[in-house]
Design an enzyme around this catalytic site. Structure first.
Site, PDB file in Angstrom:
ATOM      1  N   ASP A 149       0.881  -1.165   0.000  1.00 47.21           N
ATOM      2  CA  ASP A 149       0.000   0.000   0.000  1.00 47.21           C
ATOM      3  C   ASP A 149       0.920   1.215   0.000  1.00 47.21           C
ATOM      4  O   ASP A 149       1.508   1.557   1.019  1.00 47.21           O
ATOM      5  CB  ASP A 149      -0.892  -0.036   1.256  1.00 47.21           C
ATOM      6  CG  ASP A 149      -1.721   1.235   1.435  1.00 47.21           C
ATOM      7  OD1 ASP A 149      -1.647   2.141   0.573  1.00 47.21           O
ATOM      8  OD2 ASP A 149      -2.446   1.323   2.452  1.00 47.21           O
ATOM      9  N   LYS A 193       2.950  11.368  -3.366  1.00 48.92           N
ATOM     10  CA  LYS A 193       1.958  10.689  -4.209  1.00 48.92           C
ATOM     11  C   LYS A 193       1.062  11.692  -4.937  1.00 48.92           C
ATOM     12  O   LYS A 193       0.557  11.419  -6.020  1.00 48.92           O
ATOM     13  CB  LYS A 193       1.126   9.763  -3.319  1.00 48.92           C
ATOM     14  CG  LYS A 193       0.164   8.851  -4.051  1.00 48.92           C
ATOM     15  CD  LYS A 193      -0.404   7.841  -3.051  1.00 48.92           C
ATOM     16  CE  LYS A 193      -1.557   7.039  -3.626  1.00 48.92           C
ATOM     17  NZ  LYS A 193      -2.052   6.071  -2.613  1.00 48.92           N
ATOM     18  N   GLU A 224      -7.199   0.517  -4.523  1.00 47.31           N
ATOM     19  CA  GLU A 224      -7.186   0.417  -3.057  1.00 47.31           C
ATOM     20  C   GLU A 224      -8.509  -0.103  -2.472  1.00 47.31           C
ATOM     21  O   GLU A 224      -8.481  -1.015  -1.643  1.00 47.31           O
ATOM     22  CB  GLU A 224      -6.802   1.770  -2.454  1.00 47.31           C
ATOM     23  CG  GLU A 224      -5.324   2.086  -2.685  1.00 47.31           C
ATOM     24  CD  GLU A 224      -4.976   3.561  -2.509  1.00 47.31           C
ATOM     25  OE1 GLU A 224      -5.837   4.336  -2.050  1.00 47.31           O
ATOM     26  OE2 GLU A 224      -3.833   3.924  -2.833  1.00 47.31           O
ATOM     27  N   ASP A 249     -12.851   5.146   2.479  1.00 49.02           N
ATOM     28  CA  ASP A 249     -11.413   5.296   2.733  1.00 49.02           C
ATOM     29  C   ASP A 249     -11.044   6.759   2.870  1.00 49.02           C
ATOM     30  O   ASP A 249     -10.996   7.497   1.888  1.00 49.02           O
ATOM     31  CB  ASP A 249     -10.635   4.646   1.573  1.00 49.02           C
ATOM     32  CG  ASP A 249      -9.107   4.747   1.753  1.00 49.02           C
ATOM     33  OD1 ASP A 249      -8.644   5.461   2.679  1.00 49.02           O
ATOM     34  OD2 ASP A 249      -8.381   4.118   0.967  1.00 49.02           O
TER      35      ASP A 249
HETATM   36 MG    MG Z   1      -4.449   4.816   1.973  1.00 50.62          MG
END
Ligand code: MG
Ligand code: ADP
Length: 636
Positions: free
Chosen positions: A25, A87, A198, A220
């Site tokens: 991840d 990211k 994800e 999330d």
């Molecule tokens: Mg995450």
């Protein structure tokens, strides 16, 4: 984006044959690595027993970079050489990175960088670079340093080399961002078995653990992004039925609100340095995390000149500040449900993912929306990595008997064509499962029209001007036919890799033209977010704009046809009737191009009412005309 994987049932290999594969991840804030041992997925810990590796890298001019906790600790001390949340810049241009308001030193010219690390996508012109003491680095290189750290953690824990890794990406990542992630893994010496969304990873971890069946939502909320997905789990099939989210909404935004409050409360804050502002954000985050357990806390940190700053904050105050942000996440969730044609009550369980879902008010709000307490039995920090590990294990060929499952993914934005009047005809709606093919027939609108231009667009808005143009091409060689006689079948096809192909074919002659487009190429996830957000805000405005245009067209046609009818059959009306029709006609003519939908609509309906009797008499007359002079036997 694409994920279509069908596995066949197989036998469990002997332990010595097991191939070491991991799930990673690669988070905005924190990264993790996990593997499957004895059929059980587990997160691999560092030498101090910690699972989370902060996605932070500190660079030096004379030594190797340091990654993780130690780098994070240096944030305030050495802000420009300590890169966090890299990211956010993956697959981005310098312009886009600058527009994000981030305080790093961005450079666009290919800089010195690390020699020999240029890869396709990573070093492409326009790709952003960050200036550090180590040289000018692309986000791909920074990410590769994080991944390399996870790789050595895994090899130390497993005692051997890895055959490959599954790396997770947000469902909203476009091709450029996915490509950048792959490049980073390659640079880190990892063999990428697959990129996995994800939320899908989270559903795999939860679903396999609990033998879950039915509709599940994955909520999330991480450090920088929010994602929500609705999945249907049936007998080992994980079908993503809808996705949504906001790529600029996460824990960082809550921290920014707290920081704002502190700067307003403290005199002299206008003069704070970059160091001070970064220290404030670090303190805001720590305070917010403490408020998940405590009722009140202090936002406390030291300014560069040594002054201590302590500002009290209660959980209640924080919850009031956070409410609008949380509401935005709920809006995304409602929208995803609507797209899936589901009610909150249809959802069997809500899997909570991401560190920020530890916030009590977030859990409460999600619980209220879905009418049930969210599922928190799997660690929200680990669930994505665990799911990735399960997928990696499967792809590496370590499948156990009975472990066969299927993943289906969806397209994030609708695909359509431009039609008359600058309107969009949607061919493949957002959230359709890929691969998918849809066809629709169109026709020519002019007599003898020999070519038709096809404009392919992507987006959720009704008007072409508000969508993104993907491709234009022409279908030529249509034989001369009267308007409306040609039958042009346009087929949209999205393959399992998310690539779009469009074909247009004239049915009677077989003349054909086609084009292949990458639907998400060059679309940043900000673009996607903005386009989705706009379409929510603008849905009403769009619907009105469409209705107005339709009314205007109708008004114009009615005015023209009433005028033409009066010229031919005006004698059918007496003076009073004629005056009434003329008045309605003048009114419709004067408002027909106006912006007031109600006014246009009222004028159209008044004119058609005023001409009802006239139309009936004209009909009578034309029938009589048609019949006159004919013999009875001709009519039978
Ligand atoms: Mg995450
Ligand atoms: P990402 O997916 O972006 O890497 P994570 O899932 O690791 O993010 O979540 C990081 C976020 O979770 C940070 O904003 C952090 O402050 C927040 N977080 C971690 N622990 C807690 C907690 N106990 N209470 C509230 N927020 C938390």
């Amino acid at each position: 984006m694409a994920l279509l994987q069908i596995s066949e049932p197989g036998e469990s290999p002997a332990p010595h044959q097991r191939k070491l594969a991991v799930g990673i991840d690669l988070g905005t804030t924190n990264s993790l690595v996990a593997t499957v041992r004895s059929s059980v997925p587990e997160v691999l810990l560092d030498e101090s027993g910690r699972a989370l590796l902060p996605s932070a890298v500190r660079y030096f001019s004379d030594r190797q970079p340091i990654v993780g906790h130690d780098a994070l600790g240096a944030q305030a001390e050495d802000p420009s050489n300590t890169i966090v949340s890299v990211k956010r810049f993956m697959g981005r241009t310098t312009e886009e990175a600058r527009a994000s308001g981030s305080a790093y030193d961005f450079v666009d010219a290919p800089g010195v960088g690390t020699p020999g690390t240029e890869t396709s996508g990573a070093g492409a012109s326009g790709t952003v670079r960050l200036r550090t003491a180590h040289g000018d680095l692309t986000p791909v290189e920074v990410s590769s340093h994080i991944l390399a750290r996870l790789r050595s953690r895994a090899e130390a824990a497993l005692g051997d080399e890895l055959v490959g890794a599954v790396i997770t990406v947000p469902a909203y990542f476009d091709d450029a961002q996915r490509q950048a992630t792959r490049d980073a893994a390659r640079l880190a010496g990892l063999n990428v078995l697959r990129l996995l969304n994800e939320p899908t990873a989270a559903a795999i971890a939860y679903g396999l653990e609990n033998a879950a069946e039915g509709v599940y939502a994955v909520y999330d909320l991480g450090g920088g992004t929010f994602d929500v997905s609705i999945l249907r789990l049936t007998k080992g099939v994980f079908e993503v039925v809808a996705t949504g989210g906001d790529t600029a909404l996460g824990g960082d935004d809550f921290d920014a609100l707290i920081a704002q409050r502190v700067t307003e409360a403290v005199a002299g804050s206008a003069g704070w340095s970059r160091h001070d502002r970064r220290a404030l954000l670090v303190a805001a985050r720590a305070a917010r995390e403490r408020l998940s357990d405590a009722d009140e806390t202090l936002v406390s940190f030291q300014l560069q000149d040594g002054t201590a700053v302590d500002v009290p904050l209660t959980r209640g105050q924080f919850e009031t500040m956070a409410a609008p942000l949380i509401e935005r996440t709920l809006d995304c969730a409602r929208r995803a449900l609507r797209d899936a044609n589901l009610q909150p009550a249809d959802v069997r369980g809500v899997v909570m993912v991401g560190g920020a879902t530890r916030t009590p008010v977030v859990r409460r709000a999600v619980g209220e929306l879905f009418g049930q307490p969210p599922l928190t039995d799997l660690d929200p920090d680990q669930v994505v990595a665990l799911g990735a590990a399960l997928q990696a294990n499967l792809l590496a060929g370590n499948r156990m008997a009975g472990e066969d499952w299927l993943l289906l993914d969806v397209i994030p934005l609708s695909l359509g064509l431009e039609t008359m009047g600058g309107l969009v005809e949607r061919i493949i709606p957002r959230n359709s499962t890929i691969p998918v093919a849809r066809a629709q027939e169109f026709t020519t609108f002019k007599d003898g029209q020999g070519a038709m231009s096809i404009h392919v667009v992507q987006g959720e808005r009704e008007l072409v001007s508000a969508c993104r143009s993907l491709a234009r091409f022409e279908l030529r060689g249509i034989p001369p036919m009267v308007a409306g006689a040609a039958r042009i079948r346009v087929t949209f096809q999205v393959d399992a890799d998310g690539l779009l192909g469009v074909t247009a074919r004239e049915q009677t002659t077989g003349v054909e033209a086609s084009v292949t487009v990458k639907p998400s190429y060059g679309l940043s996830d900000d673009d996607i977010t903005r386009m989705l957000a706009d379409s929510i805000d603008q849905a009403d405005a769009d619907a009105r704009a469409r209705m107005l245009r339709e009314q205007q067209v109708e008004a114009r046609q009615l005015v023209e046809s009433v005028r033409a009818a009066l010229a031919v059959d005006g004698d059918l009306l007496d003076d009073g009737e004629r005056a009434h029709v003329d008045e309605a006609l003048a009114r419709a003519d004067s408002v027909r191009d106006g912006d007031d939908l109600e006014q246009v609509r009222a004028a159209v309906s008044a004119l058609s009412e005023a001409t009802d009797a006239f139309a009936a008499r004209r009909m009578d007359r034309s029938i009589r005309k048609a019949l006159s002079g004919r013999k009875l036997d001709e009519l039978s």
